[in-house]
Motif scaffolding. Structure first.
Motif, PDB file in Angstrom:
ATOM      1  N   MET A 177       0.843  -1.174   0.000  1.00 23.75           N
ATOM      2  CA  MET A 177       0.000   0.000   0.000  1.00 23.75           C
ATOM      3  C   MET A 177       0.887   1.236   0.000  1.00 23.75           C
ATOM      4  O   MET A 177       1.819   1.329   0.788  1.00 23.75           O
ATOM      5  CB  MET A 177      -0.900   0.004   1.232  1.00 23.75           C
ATOM      6  CG  MET A 177      -1.968  -1.061   1.170  1.00 23.75           C
ATOM      7  SD  MET A 177      -3.129  -0.978   2.530  1.00 23.75           S
ATOM      8  CE  MET A 177      -2.299  -2.033   3.693  1.00 23.75           C
ATOM      9  N   LYS A 178       0.553   2.155  -0.884  1.00 26.30           N
ATOM     10  CA  LYS A 178       1.418   3.325  -1.021  1.00 26.30           C
ATOM     11  C   LYS A 178       0.623   4.549  -1.439  1.00 26.30           C
ATOM     12  O   LYS A 178      -0.280   4.471  -2.249  1.00 26.30           O
ATOM     13  CB  LYS A 178       2.494   3.036  -2.061  1.00 26.30           C
ATOM     14  CG  LYS A 178       3.599   4.056  -2.085  1.00 26.30           C
ATOM     15  CD  LYS A 178       4.849   3.429  -2.651  1.00 26.30           C
ATOM     16  CE  LYS A 178       6.030   4.352  -2.572  1.00 26.30           C
ATOM     17  NZ  LYS A 178       6.530   4.608  -1.245  1.00 26.30           N
ATOM     18  N   VAL A 179       1.002   5.700  -0.866  1.00 29.08           N
ATOM     19  CA  VAL A 179       0.483   6.999  -1.288  1.00 29.08           C
ATOM     20  C   VAL A 179       1.570   7.632  -2.154  1.00 29.08           C
ATOM     21  O   VAL A 179       2.712   7.783  -1.720  1.00 29.08           O
ATOM     22  CB  VAL A 179       0.175   7.918  -0.083  1.00 29.08           C
ATOM     23  CG1 VAL A 179      -0.297   9.280  -0.555  1.00 29.08           C
ATOM     24  CG2 VAL A 179      -0.861   7.289   0.823  1.00 29.08           C
ATOM     25  N   HIS A 180       1.213   7.982  -3.402  1.00 29.21           N
ATOM     26  CA  HIS A 180       2.180   8.560  -4.334  1.00 29.21           C
ATOM     27  C   HIS A 180       2.067  10.086  -4.423  1.00 29.21           C
ATOM     28  O   HIS A 180       3.047  10.753  -4.757  1.00 29.21           O
ATOM     29  CB  HIS A 180       1.978   7.987  -5.741  1.00 29.21           C
ATOM     30  CG  HIS A 180       2.177   6.514  -5.820  1.00 29.21           C
ATOM     31  ND1 HIS A 180       3.418   5.920  -5.796  1.00 29.21           N
ATOM     32  CD2 HIS A 180       1.286   5.490  -5.902  1.00 29.21           C
ATOM     33  CE1 HIS A 180       3.288   4.605  -5.884  1.00 29.21           C
ATOM     34  NE2 HIS A 180       2.006   4.325  -5.947  1.00 29.21           N
TER      35      HIS A 180
ATOM     36  N   HIS B 112      -2.675   2.882 -10.563  1.00 32.36           N
ATOM     37  CA  HIS B 112      -2.981   3.943  -9.606  1.00 32.36           C
ATOM     38  C   HIS B 112      -4.486   4.125  -9.417  1.00 32.36           C
ATOM     39  O   HIS B 112      -5.268   3.878 -10.323  1.00 32.36           O
ATOM     40  CB  HIS B 112      -2.393   5.280 -10.078  1.00 32.36           C
ATOM     41  CG  HIS B 112      -0.912   5.261 -10.215  1.00 32.36           C
ATOM     42  ND1 HIS B 112      -0.282   5.106 -11.414  1.00 32.36           N
ATOM     43  CD2 HIS B 112       0.066   5.357  -9.280  1.00 32.36           C
ATOM     44  CE1 HIS B 112       1.028   5.120 -11.231  1.00 32.36           C
ATOM     45  NE2 HIS B 112       1.264   5.260  -9.936  1.00 32.36           N
TER      46      HIS B 112
ATOM     47  N   THR C   4      -2.995   6.794  -4.989  1.00 32.46           N
ATOM     48  CA  THR C   4      -2.478   5.630  -4.259  1.00 32.46           C
ATOM     49  C   THR C   4      -2.424   4.435  -5.205  1.00 32.46           C
ATOM     50  O   THR C   4      -2.867   4.517  -6.350  1.00 32.46           O
ATOM     51  CB  THR C   4      -3.399   5.271  -3.073  1.00 32.46           C
ATOM     52  OG1 THR C   4      -4.664   4.845  -3.590  1.00 32.46           O
ATOM     53  CG2 THR C   4      -3.605   6.452  -2.139  1.00 32.46           C
ATOM     54  N   ASP C   5      -1.921   3.315  -4.695  1.00 34.38           N
ATOM     55  CA  ASP C   5      -2.069   2.075  -5.445  1.00 34.38           C
ATOM     56  C   ASP C   5      -3.465   1.518  -5.156  1.00 34.38           C
ATOM     57  O   ASP C   5      -4.210   2.065  -4.345  1.00 34.38           O
ATOM     58  CB  ASP C   5      -0.958   1.079  -5.096  1.00 34.38           C
ATOM     59  CG  ASP C   5      -0.901   0.743  -3.615  1.00 34.38           C
ATOM     60  OD1 ASP C   5      -1.867   1.028  -2.887  1.00 34.38           O
ATOM     61  OD2 ASP C   5       0.125   0.199  -3.171  1.00 34.38           O
TER      62      ASP C   5
ATOM     63  N   TYR D 230      -4.686   0.421  -1.415  1.00 33.41           N
ATOM     64  CA  TYR D 230      -4.829   1.412  -0.334  1.00 33.41           C
ATOM     65  C   TYR D 230      -6.307   1.584   0.018  1.00 33.41           C
ATOM     66  O   TYR D 230      -7.153   1.716  -0.864  1.00 33.41           O
ATOM     67  CB  TYR D 230      -4.225   2.751  -0.765  1.00 33.41           C
ATOM     68  CG  TYR D 230      -3.892   3.640   0.400  1.00 33.41           C
ATOM     69  CD1 TYR D 230      -2.677   3.529   1.049  1.00 33.41           C
ATOM     70  CD2 TYR D 230      -4.810   4.574   0.881  1.00 33.41           C
ATOM     71  CE1 TYR D 230      -2.358   4.341   2.130  1.00 33.41           C
ATOM     72  CE2 TYR D 230      -4.499   5.381   1.963  1.00 33.41           C
ATOM     73  CZ  TYR D 230      -3.272   5.252   2.583  1.00 33.41           C
ATOM     74  OH  TYR D 230      -2.974   6.039   3.664  1.00 33.41           O
TER      75      TYR D 230
ATOM     76  N   ALA E  85      -8.011   7.127   2.491  1.00 27.33           N
ATOM     77  CA  ALA E  85      -7.685   8.131   1.476  1.00 27.33           C
ATOM     78  C   ALA E  85      -8.656   9.311   1.550  1.00 27.33           C
ATOM     79  O   ALA E  85      -8.247  10.472   1.476  1.00 27.33           O
ATOM     80  CB  ALA E  85      -7.713   7.502   0.089  1.00 27.33           C
TER      81      ALA E  85
ATOM     82  N   GLN F  59       1.612   6.555   4.664  1.00 26.69           N
ATOM     83  CA  GLN F  59       2.108   5.369   3.947  1.00 26.69           C
ATOM     84  C   GLN F  59       1.609   4.093   4.624  1.00 26.69           C
ATOM     85  O   GLN F  59       1.357   3.096   3.974  1.00 26.69           O
ATOM     86  CB  GLN F  59       3.637   5.368   3.871  1.00 26.69           C
ATOM     87  CG  GLN F  59       4.217   6.452   2.993  1.00 26.69           C
ATOM     88  CD  GLN F  59       3.702   6.443   1.568  1.00 26.69           C
ATOM     89  OE1 GLN F  59       3.428   5.415   0.975  1.00 26.69           O
ATOM     90  NE2 GLN F  59       3.552   7.641   1.010  1.00 26.69           N
TER      91      GLN F  59
END
Length: 198
Positions: A1-4, A65, A82-83, A86, A91, A131
């Motif tokens: 899980m990631k916030v871009h 994304h 995010t991916d 997530y 979010a 994150q």
């Protein structure tokens, strides 16, 4: 899980969207492609903001994304990229927080026209903190703890059954104890009936 990406986009009717503030987490990309990904995020954040009506929340998936959007009637739209894994709830909590803070710090007159240079340093902190959605969101943290407790309880019951103790056996033993207790009570009553207290 990631916030871009976390950003605020000016989203006024009849005008092109304009990124006002943003923070990007590009460490997952090579040095050679980071600029391209940063441009892609800014460009698509504007497109998603433009397609989001005031007061609306939406999630748009694009390749690997997910663009989470929250448009406000004041003329701004918060975007979090995010991916796919997530959690949407986290979010959108982040979006609400960021948009509220932006509108509290920057009055309409500072960003309504032109290409303003605005600062929002807490975005750097948020992109790091969020994150791990379980650390950022207390509800998810509690849910994880409950899930772990459930697993522990399940393992405990399994271990009891593995030791050969079956629930039916336990029930029979408790029934046997009840019968023995009744017999003991009746015998004690008989014993005590011979003696009369005056």
């Amino acid at each position: 899980m990631k916030v871009h990406y976390i950003g605020i986009v000016r989203n006024l009717p009849g005008a092109e969207p304009q990124e006002l503030v943003s923070e990007k987490e590009l460490s997952a990309y090579s040095r050679f492609t980071r600029n391209s990904y940063a441009e892609f995020m800014s460009l698509f954040a504007g497109k998603v903001a433009q397609a989001t009506k005031p007061g609306q929340r939406q999630d748009v998936e694009q390749q690997e994304h997910t663009f989470h959007a929250y448009a406000r009637s004041e003329g701004v739209c918060g975007i979090v990229i995010t991916d796919h894994e997530y959690p949407q709830l986290v979010a959108h909590q982040l979006l609400s927080k960021v948009v509220d803070e932006f509108l509290g710090q920057h009055p309409l007159s500072t960003w309504k026209t032109g290409s303003p240079t605005l600062a929002m340093p807490q975005l750097k902190e948020y992109i790091t903190k969020y994150q791990d959605p379980q650390q950022a969101d207390s509800i998810l943290k509690i849910q994880k703890e409950l899930d772990e407790t459930k697993i522990t309880l399940h393992k405990t019951i399994e271990s009891v059954l593995q030791r050969g103790e079956k629930i039916d056996d336990l029930v029979q033993k408790s029934d046997g104890l009840s019968a023995q207790s009744k017999m003991f009570y009746q015998q004690a009553k008989k014993q005590n009936s011979c003696c009369v207290v005056m």
